[in-house]
Design an enzyme around this catalytic site. Sequence first.
Site, PDB file in Angstrom:
ATOM      1  N   ASN A 206       2.106  -9.802  -3.085  1.00 35.74           N
ATOM      2  CA  ASN A 206       2.824 -11.033  -2.730  1.00 35.74           C
ATOM      3  C   ASN A 206       2.775 -11.209  -1.222  1.00 35.74           C
ATOM      4  OD1 ASN A 206       5.233  -9.719  -1.477  1.00 35.74           O
ATOM      5  ND2 ASN A 206       5.334  -8.804  -3.515  1.00 35.74           N
ATOM      6  N   ASP A 275       6.685  -6.812  -9.621  1.00 33.02           N
ATOM      7  CA  ASP A 275       7.389  -6.514 -10.875  1.00 33.02           C
ATOM      8  C   ASP A 275       6.467  -5.931 -11.933  1.00 33.02           C
ATOM      9  OD1 ASP A 275       9.957  -7.302 -10.125  1.00 33.02           O
ATOM     10  OD2 ASP A 275       9.370  -9.417 -10.281  1.00 33.02           O
ATOM     11  N   LYS A 285     -14.790   0.991  -8.758  1.00 37.03           N
ATOM     12  CA  LYS A 285     -14.741  -0.475  -8.681  1.00 37.03           C
ATOM     13  C   LYS A 285     -15.279  -1.062  -9.989  1.00 37.03           C
ATOM     14  CE  LYS A 285     -16.374  -4.363  -6.023  1.00 37.03           C
ATOM     15  NZ  LYS A 285     -17.331  -4.833  -5.033  1.00 37.03           N
ATOM     16  N   PHE A 319      17.807  -7.920  -2.042  1.00 36.34           N
ATOM     17  CA  PHE A 319      17.337  -9.234  -1.617  1.00 36.34           C
ATOM     18  C   PHE A 319      16.881  -9.987  -2.859  1.00 36.34           C
ATOM     19  CE2 PHE A 319      17.012  -9.847   3.007  1.00 36.34           C
ATOM     20  CZ  PHE A 319      17.637  -8.667   3.384  1.00 36.34           C
ATOM     21  N   LYS A 333      21.864 -10.743 -10.432  1.00 35.05           N
ATOM     22  CA  LYS A 333      21.148  -9.538  -9.998  1.00 35.05           C
ATOM     23  C   LYS A 333      22.092  -8.554  -9.319  1.00 35.05           C
ATOM     24  CE  LYS A 333      16.667 -11.633  -9.603  1.00 35.05           C
ATOM     25  NZ  LYS A 333      15.621 -12.178  -8.764  1.00 35.05           N
ATOM     26  N   LYS A 337      22.477  -4.896 -10.912  1.00 33.01           N
ATOM     27  CA  LYS A 337      21.960  -3.752 -10.153  1.00 33.01           C
ATOM     28  C   LYS A 337      23.058  -2.971  -9.439  1.00 33.01           C
ATOM     29  CE  LYS A 337      17.486  -6.073  -9.747  1.00 33.01           C
ATOM     30  NZ  LYS A 337      16.134  -5.970  -9.216  1.00 33.01           N
TER      31      LYS A 337
HETATM   32  O1  C5P Z   1      12.549  -8.802  -8.155  1.00 31.78           O
HETATM   33  P1  C5P Z   1      14.026  -9.046  -8.072  1.00 31.78           P
HETATM   34  O2  C5P Z   1      14.380 -10.446  -7.780  1.00 31.78           O
HETATM   35  O3  C5P Z   1      14.804  -8.425  -9.205  1.00 31.78           O
HETATM   36  O4  C5P Z   1      14.459  -8.257  -6.721  1.00 31.78           O
HETATM   37  C1  C5P Z   1      15.792  -8.101  -6.357  1.00 31.78           C
HETATM   38  C2  C5P Z   1      15.973  -6.822  -5.594  1.00 31.78           C
HETATM   39  O5  C5P Z   1      15.491  -5.719  -6.374  1.00 31.78           O
HETATM   40  C3  C5P Z   1      15.213  -6.718  -4.281  1.00 31.78           C
HETATM   41  O6  C5P Z   1      16.096  -6.116  -3.364  1.00 31.78           O
HETATM   42  C4  C5P Z   1      14.020  -5.816  -4.570  1.00 31.78           C
HETATM   43  O7  C5P Z   1      13.675  -5.059  -3.435  1.00 31.78           O
HETATM   44  C5  C5P Z   1      14.536  -4.940  -5.685  1.00 31.78           C
HETATM   45  N1  C5P Z   1      13.488  -4.550  -6.650  1.00 31.78           N
HETATM   46  C6  C5P Z   1      13.287  -3.207  -6.910  1.00 31.78           C
HETATM   47  N2  C5P Z   1      12.319  -2.830  -7.800  1.00 31.78           N
HETATM   48  C7  C5P Z   1      11.576  -3.744  -8.449  1.00 31.78           C
HETATM   49  C8  C5P Z   1      11.790  -5.114  -8.206  1.00 31.78           C
HETATM   50  C9  C5P Z   1      12.753  -5.493  -7.297  1.00 31.78           C
HETATM   51  O8  C5P Z   1      13.970  -2.372  -6.330  1.00 31.78           O
HETATM   52  N3  C5P Z   1      10.648  -3.356  -9.304  1.00 31.78           N
END
Ligand code: C5P
Length: 397
Positions: A206, A275, A285, A319, A333, A337
């Site tokens: 990304n 994700d 390759k 974030f 979120k 979390k």
């Molecule tokens: O992707 P998402 O919107 O859920 O991200 C929210 C938070 O979760 C961010 O702080 C990101 O760094 C964290 N995150 C993570 N592991 C992932 C996806 C997101 O720790 N696989």
Amino acid sequence: MKKIALGICSSISIYKACEIIRSFQKEDYEVQVIMTENATKLISPRLFSALTGRRVIVDLFKDEFPDEIAHVELAGEVSLLLVAPATANMIGKFASGIADDFLSTFHLAVKCPVLIAPAMNEAMFLHKQTQANIKKLRETGVRFVEPEKGYLACKDEGWGRLAPVEKIVDTSFQLLHRSQSFAGRIFLITAGPTREYSDPVRYLSNPSSGKMGYELAREALQRGAEVILVSGPTHIIPPPGARIKWVQTAEEMEREVARFFPKADVLVMAAAVADHRFSTVSSQKIKKQKKPKTIHLVPTPDILQKFGKKKGKRILVGFAAETEKVEENALKKAMQKNLDMIVANDITKKGTGFGSDYNQVTLVFPDGKSIRSSKRTKSEISAMVMDVIEEKIGKGS
Ligand code: C5P
């Protein structure tokens, strides 16, 4: 360490530097004065030497100065570089990284907070170039005490008058207080994107630049924290003083977070973690002719969610880059979390977010409360985030 460096440039308001020095001395601070050559034409360095009891530094290469006041050594001794009054010329030099005298060289050598109080004629202050220089410095974390409107030496009424001494001193003490507020705390901060490879040359990722995470690390360092920065690949320079752990994939990031999480007091996940990853990673390759008809993706570990379950007394900050229902999604979120705060931003807004020096965010708390920011530099946003963390640490969270 109660010592500051005071840079003094050639402005008519130079006499106010005496009062500034006195204010620091009242609080038991040692003041090392650094004057520009032009400033010495307005006031003799002897006045400041007499006031501070220390030799004033002017020239980088004068033999009369012993080694112990070399710029690098002094840089490690002071907890603030205040430049008051600062001329348009010095602001321009700082903004361009020019180091052709002691003060501008010293600016590049310090890791402590830098505070600038400009003083100049209105036309010079409002000139696009001066404003661009100020903007550039703000983006690197330099703070300003804005000049005020009033009677100027050139007998004009206008912007450019040095801010009142009390305001300069108050802002300095705020920064100095902050510089110790995270002393003894360990901050684990993630930044940048992750890369999920399908073969040695292709990956899913990304546009995250890492700027937000690096600014957060810089701000935590400036407040005295020990910072472990787990960073995905970026093209920007990490803040000096942070312990850097470079990673590429979400799984590598998870491993590094797991390694340092037990001793961390605060975890800030500013990284844009991919994700999904490819279900298989080819060690060679993949040839064009062997192009797969379907691609299988599997979820990466949700690092924050995993460590949210083991939160203990730590402060956890996430974030959320959203394209719709920004605050609603962020709140979900934060709860899912087990976070203390989530920093939500709308990535569809132009001129902020991914890759930009600016951001416009809403700090969302699990109880549904929120604080909205205006469009500000990532450095300013990181100060906002750290202010909230500071308050939580103060309350023994
Ligand atoms: O992707 P998402 O919107 O859920 O991200 C929210 C938070 O979760 C961010 O702080 C990101 O760094 C964290 N995150 C993570 N592991 C992932 C996806 C997101 O720790 N696989």
